[in-house]
Design an enzyme around this catalytic site. Sequence first.
Site: not given
Length: 308
Positions: A223, A271
């Site tokens: 993350r 991502h």
Amino acid sequence: MHIVYKSEATRGAHWQRWLAQHAPDIQLHIWPDIGDAQQVELLVAWQPPENLMRTFPNLKALLSVGAGADQFDLSQLPPDLPVVRMIEPGLTQGMVEYVTFAVLGLHRDMPRYFQQQRAEQWQTHPIRTASQRRVGVMGLGELGQAALKQLVALGFDCAGWSRTPREIAGVRCWHGSEQLGDFLAHSDILVCLLPLTDSTRDLLNTQLFAQLPDGAALVQVGRGPQLNEDDLLAALASGKLSAAVIDVTDPEPLPAGHPFWQHPAIWLTPHIASQTQTDSAVAALLDNLRRYQRGEPMVGLIDRQRGY
């Protein structure tokens, strides 16, 4: 059963059609069409609406459409409300592919060769075998174990680290903060697959990089807030790190002019390492819905104390 989906609309429409065919007893409503709010038992979402329990007073569980649940503010949810993350084959396979691509690219010095190509420089460098390259994976859940299985099959010297003890075939495993330093010293390529928690926020920093072998490389697929970007840039500038593959950032997307965009030693992707696959995900969702109906624990139920 009456459930509501609140996420990407095209996928939701596909799920709605698929469930109508395979599970006609389940009514899937796509936000903002929620039907009778009093009858909604489950919400499947990336971000729930504000005043969740006021909107759905009889809600029995909140299900994430992704592999993580850290996007939920657990402090704003009833403490007894089950929160479930998505576990499905498509997500896992996608992450295995990305981690394998990144590790192989770093192992074969591709960032350096791409720099040489841009400089019109023809120069070879010594090649190490996979068995001579130590790969360390932080985070030994579903995704980490699957990635390690592939890396072991390719012949890499693999290690893993997690908060609690694990045993994985062909992998030397460390655990806990007291063993982190030994694990890092064994990692020529460090792969971060940790969930985002208070203890992992800003974990990838100068102190951690200093414990890696000189010239190590980073693959960040955890993350964004786990990475201290200034510390990474400093480690690359000093040569402590040789390269980095970054798929998650904070914020997302990165603003124009951010140093990562043009950095010669960074591969940056938006991502995309692992994405929910429509058909396998809805099949996994249906399996969990049936578990719920039978009164069985759902797959992916998170521990509210740990946050994953």
